[in-house]
Motif scaffolding. Structure first.
Motif, mmCIF file in Angstrom:
data_model
loop_
_atom_site.group_PDB
_atom_site.id
_atom_site.type_symbol
_atom_site.label_atom_id
_atom_site.label_comp_id
_atom_site.label_asym_id
_atom_site.label_seq_id
_atom_site.Cartn_x
_atom_site.Cartn_y
_atom_site.Cartn_z
ATOM 1 N N VAL A 44 6.526 -3.904 1.047
ATOM 2 C CA VAL A 44 5.114 -3.603 0.843
ATOM 3 C C VAL A 44 5.005 -2.147 0.401
ATOM 4 C CG1 VAL A 44 2.839 -3.618 1.907
ATOM 5 C CG2 VAL A 44 4.629 -5.108 2.802
ATOM 6 N N ARG A 45 4.195 -1.887 -0.620
ATOM 7 C CA ARG A 45 4.054 -0.491 -1.043
ATOM 8 C C ARG A 45 3.275 0.299 0.019
ATOM 9 N NH1 ARG A 45 1.151 0.083 -6.116
ATOM 10 N NH2 ARG A 45 0.446 -2.047 -5.742
ATOM 11 N N PRO A 46 3.628 1.567 0.255
ATOM 12 C CA PRO A 46 2.950 2.349 1.306
ATOM 13 C C PRO A 46 1.428 2.305 1.169
ATOM 14 C CG PRO A 46 4.811 3.574 0.437
ATOM 15 C CD PRO A 46 4.714 2.320 -0.397
ATOM 16 N N GLY A 47 0.922 2.393 -0.060
ATOM 17 C CA GLY A 47 -0.527 2.368 -0.268
ATOM 18 C C GLY A 47 -1.124 1.043 0.190
ATOM 19 N N ASP A 48 -0.465 -0.046 -0.135
ATOM 20 C CA ASP A 48 -0.966 -1.363 0.275
ATOM 21 C C ASP A 48 -0.872 -1.532 1.780
ATOM 22 O OD1 ASP A 48 -1.437 -1.892 -2.320
ATOM 23 O OD2 ASP A 48 0.417 -3.057 -2.640
ATOM 24 N N PHE A 49 0.174 -0.955 2.344
ATOM 25 C CA PHE A 49 0.353 -1.056 3.789
ATOM 26 C C PHE A 49 -0.794 -0.363 4.515
ATOM 27 C CE2 PHE A 49 2.409 0.354 7.806
ATOM 28 C CZ PHE A 49 2.741 -0.896 8.305
ATOM 29 N N ILE A 50 -1.054 0.873 4.107
ATOM 30 C CA ILE A 50 -2.054 1.660 4.837
ATOM 31 C C ILE A 50 -3.475 1.231 4.501
ATOM 32 C CG2 ILE A 50 -3.021 3.990 5.089
ATOM 33 C CD1 ILE A 50 -0.143 5.023 4.886
ATOM 34 N N PHE A 51 -3.738 0.912 3.218
ATOM 35 C CA PHE A 51 -5.113 0.596 2.845
ATOM 36 C C PHE A 51 -5.382 -0.899 2.685
ATOM 37 C CE2 PHE A 51 -4.467 4.998 1.455
ATOM 38 C CZ PHE A 51 -5.444 5.593 2.236
ATOM 39 N N GLY A 52 -4.336 -1.723 2.865
ATOM 40 C CA GLY A 52 -4.539 -3.168 2.762
ATOM 41 C C GLY A 52 -5.552 -3.655 3.791
ATOM 42 N N LYS A 53 -6.443 -4.565 3.366
ATOM 43 C CA LYS A 53 -7.552 -4.930 4.254
ATOM 44 C C LYS A 53 -7.206 -6.088 5.185
ATOM 45 C CE LYS A 53 -11.432 -3.314 1.469
ATOM 46 N NZ LYS A 53 -10.746 -3.041 0.180
ATOM 47 N N PHE A 54 -6.041 -6.724 4.939
ATOM 48 C CA PHE A 54 -5.765 -7.925 5.733
ATOM 49 C C PHE A 54 -4.474 -7.806 6.517
ATOM 50 C CE2 PHE A 54 -8.318 -9.034 2.066
ATOM 51 C CZ PHE A 54 -9.423 -9.547 2.710
ATOM 52 N N TRP A 55 -4.587 -8.060 7.778
ATOM 53 C CA TRP A 55 -3.431 -8.021 8.671
ATOM 54 C C TRP A 55 -3.144 -9.449 9.125
ATOM 55 C CZ3 TRP A 55 0.585 -5.288 9.942
ATOM 56 C CH2 TRP A 55 1.239 -5.499 11.174
ATOM 57 N N TYR A 56 -2.297 -10.161 8.294
ATOM 58 C CA TYR A 56 -1.910 -11.528 8.639
ATOM 59 C C TYR A 56 -0.398 -11.595 8.694
ATOM 60 C CZ TYR A 56 -6.698 -12.743 7.296
ATOM 61 O OH TYR A 56 -8.058 -12.814 7.200
ATOM 62 N N PRO A 57 0.218 -10.979 9.665
ATOM 63 C CA PRO A 57 1.680 -10.838 9.657
ATOM 64 C C PRO A 57 2.405 -12.165 9.840
ATOM 65 C CG PRO A 57 0.762 -10.040 11.720
ATOM 66 C CD PRO A 57 -0.400 -10.354 10.848
ATOM 67 N N THR A 58 1.731 -13.192 10.385
ATOM 68 C CA THR A 58 2.446 -14.435 10.669
ATOM 69 C C THR A 58 2.067 -15.550 9.695
ATOM 70 O OG1 THR A 58 0.742 -14.921 12.293
ATOM 71 C CG2 THR A 58 2.769 -13.968 13.127
#
Ligand SMILES: Nc1ncnc2c1ncn2[C@@H]1O[C@H](COP(=O)(O)OP(=O)(O)OP(=O)(O)O)[C@@H](O)[C@H]1O
Ligand SMILES: [Mg+2]
Lengths: 253, 294
Positions: free
Chosen positions: B42-56
């Motif tokens: 995951v790119r750092p920008g997408d990680f920090i500013f990504g709006k969705f946390w669906y890790p599973t």
């Protein structure tokens, strides 16, 4: 005495908790005169002058008996506001204690807390009191510098200016030169002589010569008692009590 | 023989003192080693500013913005509680309270600091959350507001005791000087004492923040746990710490989810580290300004 008593202490007793620090003090502070308080360390000199502007009541567990008046009015009367007394009876402390603010702000502070809001009046009074305190020509270019950058002697004169700015009637000095060098000390002494034209002054000092040089009256304290109070000249030339004589001639204390 | 013994003691103590440094370095190494691999996927920008946390989910999404926002909201809310409470009680304790009141209140504040966070969490779940729920007619009382209140109370002793130290450092001569020109208590407090203690009080607030950001158990129990960007204080939220605590058990070791949790921990570590450094710098400046050393 022909001089007019500005402040009067009558039968004053003072206790720090169980410690009896002042015992039956009767003493007049005369108008437009310098009254010196001398005596060995711990005899109650500071305690006494701090009563004159109600500074001691900030210390918990203290008891006062007797009466202290300013222009004939009891300053401890419940109807009297201690803030008012402290404005009329200013104080300069042993260690210079400017605020960690600019020189200007240090002096303006007293005016602001006393309700002076006009910038013009504040500026005028700051300059006037710096001139009165013989500091103006030394610092006029750096009035906005932090006061803690000044030398000890300058800081003490700044504290005097801060005290003068609120136009008190009486000024109390508690060993004002104790932490200063001889040159600064001399300046402060000259200043005190200058100031007595307009103000009533009481000064605590450990320095006999200083008391002799600047004061008109001298009171000698010992172990919380006022041993002798008289014209300075008499105290230093013909004291009536043996203990006073021993002290002023340096044979004790 | 005595020499040898002295040397042995010296070395033992030195080793003990250095061990905390070793632990620190060890933790930092582990955080970087386990956290950085996520950035390969995951790119750092997408990680920090990504709006969705669906890790599973499949495919998973690793945007921690909802978690960051949750941490910020909860911390901000906690600040609104712990600053007035902590600074206010420090002012009262140091400037106004008499000896008797101080000897009652000071230990009370200290005890507040010693309560385990799980107890705070429990108290939040059983008492505060239902109260908030009933008062505001919510679906659940487990929300950012409840977490803020509990965290704020938890951080209060930290803020209070550091602010009190700062007030204690203000020399009495400043107060006397102020009274001597005819200032009253209130003027002395607001115009002399508080400005003189200003940076010490800021230090207290900053350390209060870092205490609130890092707190885990309580928020896990009372914040509600929903990993959605919060729209109000009444939404259930999942701050960074509770995401780590809640998900670490179920994240397969070495997987992306696992690495992403470490990366969150790394970010948290950096944030609290920065806050602590700022606090240290501010308080050092404060000491210099009041003319003290050390
Ligand atoms: N805040 C206080 N609490 C209790 N006792 C005090 C306090 N301040 C002064 N004393 C005591 O009262 C007595 C008189 O003290 P005071 O400071 O008035 O002496 P002093 O004559 O000014 O001495 P010095 O010349 O050393 O300044 C001393 O015995 C002192 O220990
Ligand atoms: Mg003294």
């Amino acid at each position: 005495m022909p001089d007019n008593a500005k402040m009067k202490a009558e039968k004053v007793d003072f206790f720090y908790g169980p410690r009896h620090a002042l015992k039956g003090i009767d003493l007049d502070i005369c108008e437009n005169r310098v009254t010196a308080i001398i005596g060995p360390s711990g005899c109650g000199k500071s305690t006494f002058i701090r009563l004159l502007n109600r500074m001691n009541e900030l210390i918990p567990n203290t008891i006062l008996k007797g009466k202290i008046s300013l222009d004939g009015r009891d300053i401890f009367d419940p109807s009297v506001d201690p803030v008012e007394i402290r404005r009329r009876v200013g104080m300069v402390f042993q260690k210079p204690n400017p605020f960690p603010k600019s020189i200007f702000e240090n002096i303006a502070y007293g005016l602001k807390v006393n309700g002076v809001s006009s910038r013009k009046i504040i500026e005028e009074r700051v300059v006037k009191s710096l001139q009165e305190a013989a500091l103006w020509h030394e610092i006029k270019d750096r009035i906005n510098d932090n006061a803690l950058k000044l030398s000890g002697g300058q800081q003490q004169r700044l504290c005097i200016a801060r005290c003068l700015a609120v136009e008190p009637e009486v000024i109390l000095f508690d060993e004002p030169c104790a932490s200063l060098d001889p040159v600064s000390t001399q300046k402060i002494e000259e200043l005190i002589l200058q100031l007595k034209k307009d103000y009533t002054i009481a000064i605590v000092t450990h320095n006999m010569q200083q008391a002799a040089r600047v004061s008109d009256y001298t009171g000698f304290f010992l172990l919380g008692e006022l041993i002798e109070f008289d014209r300075t000249q008499r105290i230093f030339t013909a004291p009536s009590d043996k203990r006073t004589e021993d002290y002023v001639t340096g044979r004790f204390g | 023989m005595a020499r040898v013994k002295e040397k042995a003691i010296r070395w033992t103590l030195a080793a003990l003192a250095f061990s905390s440094l070793i632990f620190l370095v060890g933790i930092i190494i582990v955080l970087f080693k386990e956290g950085l691999p996520i950035f390969k996927a995951v790119r750092p920008g997408d990680f920090i500013f990504g709006k969705f946390w669906y890790p599973t989910y499949d495919p998973p999404e690793f945007g921690i913005f909802p978690l960051i926002m949750a941490s910020m909201w909860v911390t901000l809310g906690a600040l609104c509680v712990c600053v007035p409470l902590g600074v206010g009680s420090a002012l009262y304790l140091n400037e106004i309270a008499g000896f008797k009141q101080r000897s009652l209140l000071k230990p009370a504040v200290e005890v507040l600091a010693s309560i385990p966070s799980v107890v705070y969490g429990f108290f939040g779940m059983v008492v505060v959350a239902p109260f908030v729920q009933n008062l505001l007619k919510l679906d659940t009382g487990l929300c950012a507001l409840t977490a803020s209140i509990i965290l704020g109370v938890m951080a209060t002793p930290t803020v209070c005791s550091i602010a009190e130290d700062a007030l204690n450092c203000v020399p009495n001569s400043f107060r006397e000087a102020s009274f001597a020109v005819g200032a009253n208590r209130w003027q002395t407090l607001t115009q002399v004492v508080i400005p003189a203690a200003g940076s010490g009080i800021s230090t207290a607030v900053i350390l209060g923040i870092s205490r609130a950001i890092g707190e885990t158990m309580t928020v896990l129990m009372v914040a509600g746990g929903s990993a959605v960007i919060p729209k109000s204080f009444l939404d259930p939220v999942r701050p960074m710490t509770s995401a780590i605590a809640a998900e670490m058990g179920e994240a397969p070791v070495g997987g992306l989810h696992y690495h992403s949790l470490f990366a969150i921990a790394l970010i948290l570590f950096i944030v609290t580290f920065v806050f602590n450094i700022i606090a240290e710098l501010v308080s050092r400046k404060f000491r210099i300004r009041l003319g003290q050393s050390g």
